[in-house]
Design a protein around this motif. Structure first.
Motif, PDB file in Angstrom:
ATOM      1  N   ILE A  20       0.936  -1.321  -0.019  1.00  0.00           N
ATOM      2  CA  ILE A  20      -0.129  -0.051  -0.072  1.00  0.00           C
ATOM      3  C   ILE A  20       0.775   1.323  -0.041  1.00  0.00           C
ATOM      4  CG2 ILE A  20      -1.668   1.337   1.395  1.00  0.00           C
ATOM      5  CD1 ILE A  20      -2.962  -1.360   2.161  1.00  0.00           C
ATOM      6  N   LYS A  21       1.919   1.067   0.812  1.00  0.00           N
ATOM      7  CA  LYS A  21       2.749   2.439   0.959  1.00  0.00           C
ATOM      8  C   LYS A  21       3.447   2.759  -0.446  1.00  0.00           C
ATOM      9  CE  LYS A  21       6.449   4.672   3.381  1.00  0.00           C
ATOM     10  NZ  LYS A  21       7.432   4.773   4.742  1.00  0.00           N
ATOM     11  N   ALA A  22       3.926   1.368  -0.991  1.00  0.00           N
ATOM     12  CA  ALA A  22       4.475   1.537  -2.267  1.00  0.00           C
ATOM     13  C   ALA A  22       3.745   2.024  -3.395  1.00  0.00           C
ATOM     14  CB  ALA A  22       5.362   0.107  -2.692  1.00  0.00           C
ATOM     15  N   LYS A  23       2.473   1.661  -3.471  1.00  0.00           N
ATOM     16  CA  LYS A  23       1.658   2.109  -4.478  1.00  0.00           C
ATOM     17  C   LYS A  23       1.149   3.855  -4.315  1.00  0.00           C
ATOM     18  CE  LYS A  23      -3.332   1.562  -5.829  1.00  0.00           C
ATOM     19  NZ  LYS A  23      -4.568   0.978  -5.553  1.00  0.00           N
ATOM     20  N   LYS A  24       1.146   4.127  -3.064  1.00  0.00           N
ATOM     21  CA  LYS A  24       1.025   5.651  -2.568  1.00  0.00           C
ATOM     22  C   LYS A  24       2.145   6.405  -3.265  1.00  0.00           C
ATOM     23  CE  LYS A  24      -0.211   8.653   1.202  1.00  0.00           C
ATOM     24  NZ  LYS A  24      -0.199   8.595   2.743  1.00  0.00           N
ATOM     25  N   GLU A  25       3.337   5.851  -2.938  1.00  0.00           N
ATOM     26  CA  GLU A  25       4.560   6.631  -3.338  1.00  0.00           C
ATOM     27  C   GLU A  25       5.110   6.555  -4.623  1.00  0.00           C
ATOM     28  OE1 GLU A  25       6.783   6.716   0.913  1.00  0.00           O
ATOM     29  OE2 GLU A  25       7.399   5.269  -0.497  1.00  0.00           O
ATOM     30  N   PHE A  26       4.536   5.502  -5.625  1.00  0.00           N
ATOM     31  CA  PHE A  26       4.938   5.078  -6.648  1.00  0.00           C
ATOM     32  C   PHE A  26       5.160   6.361  -7.874  1.00  0.00           C
ATOM     33  CE2 PHE A  26       4.815   2.950 -10.899  1.00  0.00           C
ATOM     34  CZ  PHE A  26       5.939   2.317 -10.652  1.00  0.00           C
ATOM     35  N   GLN A 197      14.026 -12.630  -2.614  1.00  0.00           N
ATOM     36  CA  GLN A 197      12.597 -12.735  -3.185  1.00  0.00           C
ATOM     37  C   GLN A 197      11.734 -13.471  -2.203  1.00  0.00           C
ATOM     38  OE1 GLN A 197      15.282 -13.449  -4.552  1.00  0.00           O
ATOM     39  NE2 GLN A 197      15.381 -15.789  -5.325  1.00  0.00           N
ATOM     40  N   LYS A 198      12.423 -13.708  -0.965  1.00  0.00           N
ATOM     41  CA  LYS A 198      11.392 -14.512   0.155  1.00  0.00           C
ATOM     42  C   LYS A 198      10.988 -13.732   1.212  1.00  0.00           C
ATOM     43  CE  LYS A 198      13.939 -18.342  -1.569  1.00  0.00           C
ATOM     44  NZ  LYS A 198      12.922 -19.101  -2.562  1.00  0.00           N
ATOM     45  N   ASN A 199      12.151 -13.073   2.102  1.00  0.00           N
ATOM     46  CA  ASN A 199      11.477 -12.434   3.251  1.00  0.00           C
ATOM     47  C   ASN A 199      12.189 -11.095   3.147  1.00  0.00           C
ATOM     48  OD1 ASN A 199      10.055 -13.826   5.193  1.00  0.00           O
ATOM     49  ND2 ASN A 199      11.692 -15.323   5.436  1.00  0.00           N
ATOM     50  N   ILE A 200      12.883 -10.627   1.950  1.00  0.00           N
ATOM     51  CA  ILE A 200      13.378  -9.359   2.081  1.00  0.00           C
ATOM     52  C   ILE A 200      12.579  -8.403   1.083  1.00  0.00           C
ATOM     53  CG2 ILE A 200      15.582  -7.955   1.198  1.00  0.00           C
ATOM     54  CD1 ILE A 200      17.320 -10.388   1.742  1.00  0.00           C
ATOM     55  N   SER A 245      13.848  -2.739  -6.302  1.00  0.00           N
ATOM     56  CA  SER A 245      14.172  -3.932  -5.234  1.00  0.00           C
ATOM     57  C   SER A 245      14.566  -3.370  -3.807  1.00  0.00           C
ATOM     58  CB  SER A 245      14.755  -5.181  -5.973  1.00  0.00           C
ATOM     59  OG  SER A 245      14.130  -5.631  -6.869  1.00  0.00           O
ATOM     60  N   TRP A 246      15.369  -2.457  -4.180  1.00  0.00           N
ATOM     61  CA  TRP A 246      16.408  -2.038  -3.066  1.00  0.00           C
ATOM     62  C   TRP A 246      15.191  -1.078  -2.110  1.00  0.00           C
ATOM     63  CZ3 TRP A 246      22.066   0.016  -3.983  1.00  0.00           C
ATOM     64  CH2 TRP A 246      22.667   0.038  -2.842  1.00  0.00           C
ATOM     65  N   TYR A 247      14.656  -0.329  -2.895  1.00  0.00           N
ATOM     66  CA  TYR A 247      13.706   0.400  -2.194  1.00  0.00           C
ATOM     67  C   TYR A 247      12.663  -0.213  -1.429  1.00  0.00           C
ATOM     68  CZ  TYR A 247       8.983   2.706  -2.467  1.00  0.00           C
ATOM     69  OH  TYR A 247       7.849   3.055  -2.119  1.00  0.00           O
ATOM     70  N   MET A 248      11.991  -1.193  -2.127  1.00  0.00           N
ATOM     71  CA  MET A 248      10.975  -2.292  -1.453  1.00  0.00           C
ATOM     72  C   MET A 248      11.638  -3.136  -0.372  1.00  0.00           C
ATOM     73  SD  MET A 248       8.067  -1.980  -3.026  1.00  0.00           S
ATOM     74  CE  MET A 248       7.181  -3.418  -2.641  1.00  0.00           C
ATOM     75  N   SER A 249      12.804  -3.603  -0.339  1.00  0.00           N
ATOM     76  CA  SER A 249      13.368  -4.040   0.927  1.00  0.00           C
ATOM     77  C   SER A 249      13.510  -3.171   2.056  1.00  0.00           C
ATOM     78  CB  SER A 249      14.905  -4.665   0.409  1.00  0.00           C
ATOM     79  OG  SER A 249      14.945  -5.336  -0.702  1.00  0.00           O
ATOM     80  N   GLY A 250      13.756  -1.914   1.750  1.00  0.00           N
ATOM     81  CA  GLY A 250      13.737  -0.865   2.925  1.00  0.00           C
ATOM     82  C   GLY A 250      12.347  -0.678   3.496  1.00  0.00           C
TER      83      GLY A 250
END
Length: 362
Positions: A20-26, A197-200, A245-250
């Protein structure tokens, strides 16, 4: 539409709050009027973000300052080659690879190109149950440069919870499906790598945790993109990184910190896996042949007593909203991956479905 629960082993589901946060900031990240996927990785904003991400990752795993963290390309398979090329001087040096399943033997097969590779089988069978020998019984070679092992085999669903204490050995771990799912003592390891791609987060980033003293111990043939020292000097930006991927991992690291940290994730994963193992152990249809002490807490594998019911199980489970329960082609059967992002309700509903399916078809 019924609620969908994604039990994929990877790429796996991500926390809803993160999505949801990623969608809001996309479309407008940091009020720049641009998406995080289209700004320069050299920008002040992006570099500041990576510094915060590393800080949070260190906090989650209590990573000491004598370890460096790299965000790399190539997935865990890339590290199958990078590890021996960075830790060995030549192909005549010996290394030990602990064989517990598909991924550990895959790493060993790659290492054979760059070293004298000793493959040590530590998996045994007793009373039709597979288990892994205690580390004190591993036949480690006195002359090996390092010991490599995989603490959680995602395909077979077998895990090692004991941590290594081999003196005068470099310890290397493929933690792709273990990282962030339970507590580990970083000081017991010299190098840890993990695909994201599992827990990160989404696929694309591979995290490396390495003792500083090992950063410059490479052979002259190591490709630059796999060279730890070059990536370290360039702050993981020798080549354009997988910025999204780096951003989403954060965002995932922030989510874990807000939700109780690794201690809470470990407790949740134990409870979730226990729910499914209880169904399996009290069933006449479902079979898990892993000894209880080595059962994975994140990849629950099982087979049906009658192979003729496999397709029916997958068909009915998909109708009920449970996706990607089919096991890996190498192993067969079924696999339910219950990583950190999988909510309790999804596991409870799957457990109920399995019981109902056995009552009807078993």
């Amino acid at each position: 539409m019924n609620k969908i629960y994604n039990f994929s082993a990877g790429p796996s589901m991500l926390p809803k709050d993160v999505m949801i946060k990623a969608k809001k900031e996309f479309l407008n990240w940091k009020n720049l009027g641009s998406s995080v996927i289209e700004i320069s990785h050299r920008s002040i904003e992006f570099i500041k973000m990576t510094e915060i991400i590393e800080k949070n990752f260190r906090k989650l795993l209590y990573i000491p300052r004598n370890y460096e963290i790299l965000f790399l390309h190539g997935g865990a398979r890339g590290q199958f080659s990078a590890v021996p090329m960075n830790l060995l001087k030549n192909c005549n040096e010996e290394v030990d690879y602990i064989n517990t399943g598909y991924w550990s033997i895959s790493a060993a097969n790659e290492a054979m190109k760059y070293s004298k590779t000793n493959i040590i089988d530590v998996k045994r069978v007793k009373n039709k149950k597979e288990y892994i020998l205690k580390m004190s019984n591993w036949n480690i070679n006195n002359f090996s440069k390092y010991v490599h092992y995989c603490p959680n085999e995602t395909i077979e669903g077998i895990a090692i919870f004991e941590e290594p204490k081999f003196y005068n050995k470099i310890i290397v771990g493929d933690f792709s499906s273990t990282i962030l799912s339970r507590k580990i003592n970083i000081k017991n390891y010299d190098l840890i790598y993990a695909g994201s791609q599992k827990n990160i987060g989404p696929a694309g980033i591979t995290i490396l945790i390495i003792k500083k003293k090992l950063l410059f111990n490479k052979n002259k043939y190591t490709p630059s993109i796999l060279d730890y020292s070059i990536n370290y000097k360039n702050k993981s930006m020798f080549n354009t990184p997988s910025t999204f991927s780096w951003y989403m991992s954060g965002l995932v690291f922030e989510w874990i910190l807000k939700n109780g940290g690794i201690k809470k994730m470990e407790k949740n994963n134990f409870i979730k896996s226990k729910l499914l193992y209880n169904v399996i152990d009290n069933s006449n249809l479902y079979i898990n042949n892993i000894h209880i002490k080595n059962r994975s807490n994140v990849n629950i594998t099982f087979k049906l007593k009658y192979n003729s019911l496999n397709e029916k199980f997958l068909e009915e489970s998909k109708k009920a909203g449970f996706l990607y329960l089919k096991g890996h082609s190498f192993f067969g059967g079924m696999r339910a991956s219950v990583y950190n992002a999988m909510p309790f309700i999804g596991v409870k509903k799957l457990a109920k479905f399995m019981i109902n399916f056995e009552n009807i078809f078993g």
